[in-house]
Structure formats: C-alpha cells, structure tokens
Scaffold this motif. Structure first.
Motif, PDB file in Angstrom:
ATOM      1  N   GLN A   3       0.824  -1.214   0.000  1.00  0.00           N
ATOM      2  CA  GLN A   3       0.000   0.000   0.000  1.00  0.00           C
ATOM      3  C   GLN A   3       0.860   1.265   0.000  1.00  0.00           C
ATOM      4  OE1 GLN A   3      -2.996  -0.180   3.102  1.00  0.00           O
ATOM      5  NE2 GLN A   3      -3.861  -2.066   2.274  1.00  0.00           N
ATOM      6  N   MET A   4       2.127   1.114   0.427  1.00  0.00           N
ATOM      7  CA  MET A   4       3.032   2.278   0.419  1.00  0.00           C
ATOM      8  C   MET A   4       3.863   2.331  -0.869  1.00  0.00           C
ATOM      9  SD  MET A   4       4.341   2.504   4.377  1.00  0.00           S
ATOM     10  CE  MET A   4       4.949   0.828   4.486  1.00  0.00           C
ATOM     11  N   GLY A   5       3.539   1.494  -1.846  1.00  0.00           N
ATOM     12  CA  GLY A   5       4.198   1.595  -3.150  1.00  0.00           C
ATOM     13  C   GLY A   5       5.243   0.537  -3.436  1.00  0.00           C
ATOM     14  N   THR A   6       5.423  -0.431  -2.533  1.00  0.00           N
ATOM     15  CA  THR A   6       6.403  -1.493  -2.815  1.00  0.00           C
ATOM     16  C   THR A   6       5.886  -2.381  -3.940  1.00  0.00           C
ATOM     17  OG1 THR A   6       7.240  -1.512  -0.569  1.00  0.00           O
ATOM     18  CG2 THR A   6       7.566  -3.533  -1.843  1.00  0.00           C
ATOM     19  N   SER A   7       6.716  -2.558  -4.977  1.00  0.00           N
ATOM     20  CA  SER A   7       6.286  -3.417  -6.087  1.00  0.00           C
ATOM     21  C   SER A   7       7.176  -4.644  -6.239  1.00  0.00           C
ATOM     22  CB  SER A   7       6.272  -2.625  -7.395  1.00  0.00           C
ATOM     23  OG  SER A   7       7.554  -2.059  -7.610  1.00  0.00           O
ATOM     24  N   LYS A   8       8.332  -4.635  -5.557  1.00  0.00           N
ATOM     25  CA  LYS A   8       9.243  -5.775  -5.680  1.00  0.00           C
ATOM     26  C   LYS A   8       9.647  -6.251  -4.289  1.00  0.00           C
ATOM     27  CE  LYS A   8      13.920  -6.896  -7.343  1.00  0.00           C
ATOM     28  NZ  LYS A   8      15.052  -6.436  -8.173  1.00  0.00           N
ATOM     29  N   GLN A  34      20.928   0.250  14.228  1.00  0.00           N
ATOM     30  CA  GLN A  34      19.985  -0.633  14.919  1.00  0.00           C
ATOM     31  C   GLN A  34      18.766  -0.902  14.029  1.00  0.00           C
ATOM     32  OE1 GLN A  34      18.266   1.420  18.223  1.00  0.00           O
ATOM     33  NE2 GLN A  34      18.148   3.336  17.113  1.00  0.00           N
ATOM     34  N   GLY A  35      18.044  -1.991  14.360  1.00  0.00           N
ATOM     35  CA  GLY A  35      16.777  -2.243  13.698  1.00  0.00           C
ATOM     36  C   GLY A  35      15.673  -1.554  14.500  1.00  0.00           C
ATOM     37  N   LEU A  36      14.614  -1.142  13.810  1.00  0.00           N
ATOM     38  CA  LEU A  36      13.504  -0.448  14.478  1.00  0.00           C
ATOM     39  C   LEU A  36      12.341  -1.443  14.586  1.00  0.00           C
ATOM     40  CD1 LEU A  36      13.878   2.771  12.310  1.00  0.00           C
ATOM     41  CD2 LEU A  36      14.812   2.376  14.604  1.00  0.00           C
ATOM     42  N   ASP A  37      11.932  -1.700  15.807  1.00  0.00           N
ATOM     43  CA  ASP A  37      11.035  -2.833  16.050  1.00  0.00           C
ATOM     44  C   ASP A  37       9.582  -2.511  15.681  1.00  0.00           C
ATOM     45  OD1 ASP A  37      10.078  -5.220  16.788  1.00  0.00           O
ATOM     46  OD2 ASP A  37      10.666  -5.087  18.895  1.00  0.00           O
ATOM     47  N   LEU A  38       9.046  -3.211  14.693  1.00  0.00           N
ATOM     48  CA  LEU A  38       7.631  -2.998  14.371  1.00  0.00           C
ATOM     49  C   LEU A  38       6.831  -4.288  14.532  1.00  0.00           C
ATOM     50  CD1 LEU A  38       7.718  -4.158  11.263  1.00  0.00           C
ATOM     51  CD2 LEU A  38       7.971  -1.804  10.669  1.00  0.00           C
ATOM     52  N   ARG A  39       7.405  -5.239  15.277  1.00  0.00           N
ATOM     53  CA  ARG A  39       6.759  -6.549  15.355  1.00  0.00           C
ATOM     54  C   ARG A  39       5.393  -6.475  16.028  1.00  0.00           C
ATOM     55  NH1 ARG A  39       9.589 -12.343  16.056  1.00  0.00           N
ATOM     56  NH2 ARG A  39       7.811 -13.494  15.227  1.00  0.00           N
ATOM     57  N   HIS A  40       5.240  -5.587  17.016  1.00  0.00           N
ATOM     58  CA  HIS A  40       3.931  -5.538  17.682  1.00  0.00           C
ATOM     59  C   HIS A  40       2.823  -5.134  16.717  1.00  0.00           C
ATOM     60  CE1 HIS A  40       6.156  -1.829  18.239  1.00  0.00           C
ATOM     61  NE2 HIS A  40       5.022  -1.169  18.354  1.00  0.00           N
ATOM     62  N   TYR A  41       3.158  -4.282  15.728  1.00  0.00           N
ATOM     63  CA  TYR A  41       2.137  -3.952  14.718  1.00  0.00           C
ATOM     64  C   TYR A  41       1.848  -5.191  13.858  1.00  0.00           C
ATOM     65  CZ  TYR A  41       3.334   0.917  15.749  1.00  0.00           C
ATOM     66  OH  TYR A  41       3.563   2.105  16.380  1.00  0.00           O
ATOM     67  N   LEU A  42       2.902  -5.947  13.583  1.00  0.00           N
ATOM     68  CA  LEU A  42       2.737  -7.119  12.709  1.00  0.00           C
ATOM     69  C   LEU A  42       1.925  -8.189  13.408  1.00  0.00           C
ATOM     70  CD1 LEU A  42       6.373  -7.326  11.264  1.00  0.00           C
ATOM     71  CD2 LEU A  42       4.358  -6.239  10.246  1.00  0.00           C
ATOM     72  N   LYS A  83       2.322   1.213   8.470  1.00  0.00           N
ATOM     73  CA  LYS A  83       2.540   2.272   7.486  1.00  0.00           C
ATOM     74  C   LYS A  83       3.012   3.558   8.159  1.00  0.00           C
ATOM     75  CE  LYS A  83      -0.915   2.556   4.411  1.00  0.00           C
ATOM     76  NZ  LYS A  83      -2.318   2.357   3.950  1.00  0.00           N
ATOM     77  N   GLN A  84       2.365   3.883   9.271  1.00  0.00           N
ATOM     78  CA  GLN A  84       2.736   5.117   9.967  1.00  0.00           C
ATOM     79  C   GLN A  84       4.164   5.012  10.519  1.00  0.00           C
ATOM     80  OE1 GLN A  84      -0.113   6.293  12.910  1.00  0.00           O
ATOM     81  NE2 GLN A  84       1.061   8.113  13.452  1.00  0.00           N
ATOM     82  N   PHE A  85       4.482   3.851  11.101  1.00  0.00           N
ATOM     83  CA  PHE A  85       5.801   3.640  11.699  1.00  0.00           C
ATOM     84  C   PHE A  85       6.900   3.758  10.635  1.00  0.00           C
ATOM     85  CE2 PHE A  85       9.354   1.023  13.042  1.00  0.00           C
ATOM     86  CZ  PHE A  85       9.537   1.380  14.364  1.00  0.00           C
ATOM     87  N   VAL A  86       6.683   3.109   9.497  1.00  0.00           N
ATOM     88  CA  VAL A  86       7.715   3.098   8.447  1.00  0.00           C
ATOM     89  C   VAL A  86       7.878   4.508   7.874  1.00  0.00           C
ATOM     90  CG1 VAL A  86       8.337   2.183   6.161  1.00  0.00           C
ATOM     91  CG2 VAL A  86       7.361   0.663   7.892  1.00  0.00           C
ATOM     92  N   LEU A 126      11.422   6.633   8.185  1.00  0.00           N
ATOM     93  CA  LEU A 126      12.223   6.886   6.991  1.00  0.00           C
ATOM     94  C   LEU A 126      12.948   8.232   7.049  1.00  0.00           C
ATOM     95  CD1 LEU A 126      12.873   5.351   4.470  1.00  0.00           C
ATOM     96  CD2 LEU A 126      10.890   6.364   3.362  1.00  0.00           C
ATOM     97  N   GLY A 127      12.391   9.152   7.827  1.00  0.00           N
ATOM     98  CA  GLY A 127      13.014  10.471   7.993  1.00  0.00           C
ATOM     99  C   GLY A 127      14.416  10.369   8.568  1.00  0.00           C
ATOM    100  N   SER A 128      14.714   9.260   9.283  1.00  0.00           N
ATOM    101  CA  SER A 128      16.048   9.174   9.883  1.00  0.00           C
ATOM    102  C   SER A 128      17.010   8.316   9.058  1.00  0.00           C
ATOM    103  CB  SER A 128      15.956   8.665  11.327  1.00  0.00           C
ATOM    104  OG  SER A 128      15.310   7.420  11.359  1.00  0.00           O
ATOM    105  N   LYS A 129      16.636   8.004   7.814  1.00  0.00           N
ATOM    106  CA  LYS A 129      17.586   7.251   6.967  1.00  0.00           C
ATOM    107  C   LYS A 129      18.736   8.180   6.567  1.00  0.00           C
ATOM    108  CE  LYS A 129      17.958   4.575   2.640  1.00  0.00           C
ATOM    109  NZ  LYS A 129      18.873   3.512   3.019  1.00  0.00           N
ATOM    110  N   HIS A 130      19.975   7.674   6.748  1.00  0.00           N
ATOM    111  CA  HIS A 130      21.149   8.481   6.429  1.00  0.00           C
ATOM    112  C   HIS A 130      21.416   8.483   4.929  1.00  0.00           C
ATOM    113  CE1 HIS A 130      22.026   8.971  10.593  1.00  0.00           C
ATOM    114  NE2 HIS A 130      22.176   7.670  10.792  1.00  0.00           N
ATOM    115  N   ILE A 131      22.245   9.437   4.504  1.00  0.00           N
ATOM    116  CA  ILE A 131      22.556   9.542   3.073  1.00  0.00           C
ATOM    117  C   ILE A 131      23.484   8.426   2.601  1.00  0.00           C
ATOM    118  CG2 ILE A 131      24.526  11.156   3.373  1.00  0.00           C
ATOM    119  CD1 ILE A 131      23.104  12.527   0.760  1.00  0.00           C
TER     120      ILE A 131
END
Ligand code: SAM
Length: 322
Positions: free
Chosen positions: A56-61, A273-281, A290-293, A297-302
């Motif tokens: 739903q967030m645009g992932t196609s692969k 570190q990994g960001l834990d989203l298992r409780h949503y899953l 969707k909200q968590f991801v 994403l704002g904190s992804k480094h260059i």
C-alpha cells in the motif's frame, strides 16, 4: 510512495524470513549458525500484514532472503503470499541453491520470478573450501532446473583475495554459453569479520576496467533494479554485474528497505539498529506499520558510512540477507 529526506524512493523490500543457514561461508557464518530456531521469526500472518502495508506504500518488488530462506517449511507459502499481494509485481529470492533442483518448479508455480544463487567458485574444491559444503554439482543442476521452470537466474560471487586467481577465467568461459547474469560482489565489512575483511577485500574497479577494455558494455539500469552495474558482450550468452558498495555515490540509487526475520525495520544494511515494528505485525495493524515506516524513513542516512569502517549493528549478513 515512500520517499526519504534525500528524495530517494523505496519500491523494493528485502524481507529476511530466517537467520538460519546450513552453509558455513567464510565471510558470513564460518562456524555455522547457532541462533534462534525458525519458530522465533516472523510467521506467515505477520508477513501478510507486513506485505499488505508495504504494497500500500508503493512497494512493487519483494526479495525473500535470509539466512537461507529455503530452510523454512513454509517458503513456498510465503512466495505465494507475496505474489498474491495486490501491488507486488515482482517476487524474487536469494538462496544458496542447494534445494533448487528439487524445489524450483514448486517455487515457480507459487509465483517466484527470479532467484539469485550464491556460487563463489566453479571449482568444486574451492567452492567447498569457501562455503563449507561440497554441493557445487547439485547447485549447478539446480540452476538448470530453475531456468527450465521459467525462473530468471542470477548468480552472486563474493570477490575474495585468496581466490581471485583462476576464478575469473573459469566464470568467463561458463558465461560464453550460459544465459545468466553473474554478479561480482565486493566483500563488505561486518561486525564479526573485521580481520577477514582486511585480508580479503578487493575493489571491483580493476575488474570493471578489464571488462570495458575487453568489449563489455554497461546496460541501462531498470527502475526496480538492485545496486549492480550490469554489462553485456556480443560473444557471451550471459551478462556480468558488479556490486561495488565502496564506490563513490553507491547509496545515491538506494531504492530498498529491509525487514529482518525478527520483525525489525533496517533503513540500511549497515544501520546502527533495527527499528522494532513486530507488535504492529503480530496485531495485524496495517495502518500502524505504514505510519511507523513513514515516520522512521526520515532518519535514513545519506550513506552507509562503510568506507569509514562503520558496520552498524550487522555482525554478518545472515542477520539480514545481502
Ligand atoms: N543463504 C542465501 C545465499 O546463500 O545467498 C541468502 C543469504 S546470503 C547472506 C545473501 C548474499 O550475501 C549472498 O550472495 C552472500 O554471498 C552475500 N554475502 C554474505 N556476506 C557478505 C559479505 N560480507 N560481503 C558481501 N556479500 C556477502
């Protein structure tokens, strides 16, 4: 569409479904896997929630990886789930290939379109020395079965100083008649293997120059492509890819996010570190994912900062898939 603060868009998800592997590659799990069992990792319902949200967030692969994904009994079900998720157009997997000969047809029927198979040498003894498994013949047979089943095949080879002699000539010979893409991957430094990296890393640039000098030409990159620069040559049935994570601007074309088998989001292969989203899953909360991801994403480094020797939380790539 997911987009980070540097304008990079993310339509490619790498999903690890297990950390376990039964190979003992020198650069990954030289002493074998000794971690949690498969029952500790995301179950198929959690994976369903994850894929629905990402689609739903645009992932196609989606690339299914590990550890060794084929060690999961429900691997075919996971392929089918991904292939049947609305919005997912391409389902691919990375595997050591030892189960291809017996399973490729079933995986193709489930919806698998491409496999990347790791083959570090075409010399059976060298292969066994690098991977701890004497299975080259079985894997090569598996490639044929996969091609016959209609699966696109790519082969991954990690470049290592100790094995650089003789390997290239044999691979090139093979590519003359074998219609697959062979990708040379520069060894990446991981937390568990600093010394191995120092003694074995070699740059892909000399190989790139050699290929161009010998008449190989760079192909145009597909929008959903991985990080490889791919080359073709009129005298060869196969293509060659180069993955050079230490080259300048490697991260500029980053288009992928990663989910570890334990349900953590990794914004980069080498995140701190990994960001834990298992409780949503586990609660089936697609909107929560969707909200968590989106917020994370704002904190992804260059950059991955690998050039500075920063390997983040990644001890070895079986934790996350390559
Ligand atoms: N078990 C599967 C396999 O053998 O391909 C999937 C997992 S494996 C971690 C994914 C890919 O990462 C393989 O092609 C492997 O060769 C590559 N890899 C593992 N450790 C690496 C490292 N330190 N540097 C570069 N590539 C690595």
């Amino acid at each position: 569409m997911l987009e980070d603060s540097f304008g990079r868009r993310f339509h490619y998800l790498r999903l690890s479904i297990t950390e376990a592997c039964n190979f003992r590659c020198q650069y990954c799990l030289p002493d074998g896997y000794d971690g949690p069992p498969n029952s500790a990792f995301l179950n198929i319902n959690e994976i369903d929630t994850l894929l629905t949200a990402f689609a739903q967030m645009g992932t196609s692969k989606v690339r299914i990886t590990g550890g060794e994904p084929s060690l999961r009994r429900d691997f075919s079900d996971i392929i089918a789930l991904a292939a049947n998720t609305s919005g997912i157009e391409r389902v691919v997997a990375t595997t050591h290939g030892a189960r291809l000969a017996s399973e490729a047809k079933g995986w193709a029927d489930a919806g698998l379109q491409q496999v990347n198979v790791s083959i570090d040498s075409l010399d059976p003894n060298q292969f066994a020395l690098i991977t701890g498994q004497n299975k080259l013949t079985q894997i090569l047979k598996g490639l044929e079965v996969a091609v016959a089943a209609g699966i696109d095949v790519k082969v991954n080879t990690v470049m290592l100083q100790d094995f650089s002699q003789n390997r290239l000539a044999r691979f090139l010979d093979w590519l003359k008649t074998t219609p697959i893409t062979l990708r040379f991957i520069e060894l990446m430094e991981t937390g568990a293997h600093h010394n191995f990296f120092s003694s074995q890393h070699m740059s892909g640039l000399p190989l790139r120059e050699k290929l161009i000098a010998e008449g190989w030409t760079l192909l145009k990159r597909r929008q959903d492509a991985g990080p490889a620069q791919e080359f073709s040559h009129p005298d060869y049935a196969g293509n060659i890819g180069l993955i050079m994570p230490y080259s300048k601007d490697f991260c500029e074309t980053c288009n992928r996010l990663r989910i570890a088998a334990n349900g953590k989001l990794h914004l980069c292969l080498f995140s701190e570190q990994g960001l834990d989203l298992r409780h949503y899953l586990s609660s089936g909360d697609v909107e929560g994912v969707k909200q968590f991801v989106t917020e994370s994403l704002g904190s992804k480094h260059i950059s991955h900062y690998l050039q500075q020797g920063s390997t983040g939380a990644t001890q070895h790539l079986a934790m996350l898939g390559g």
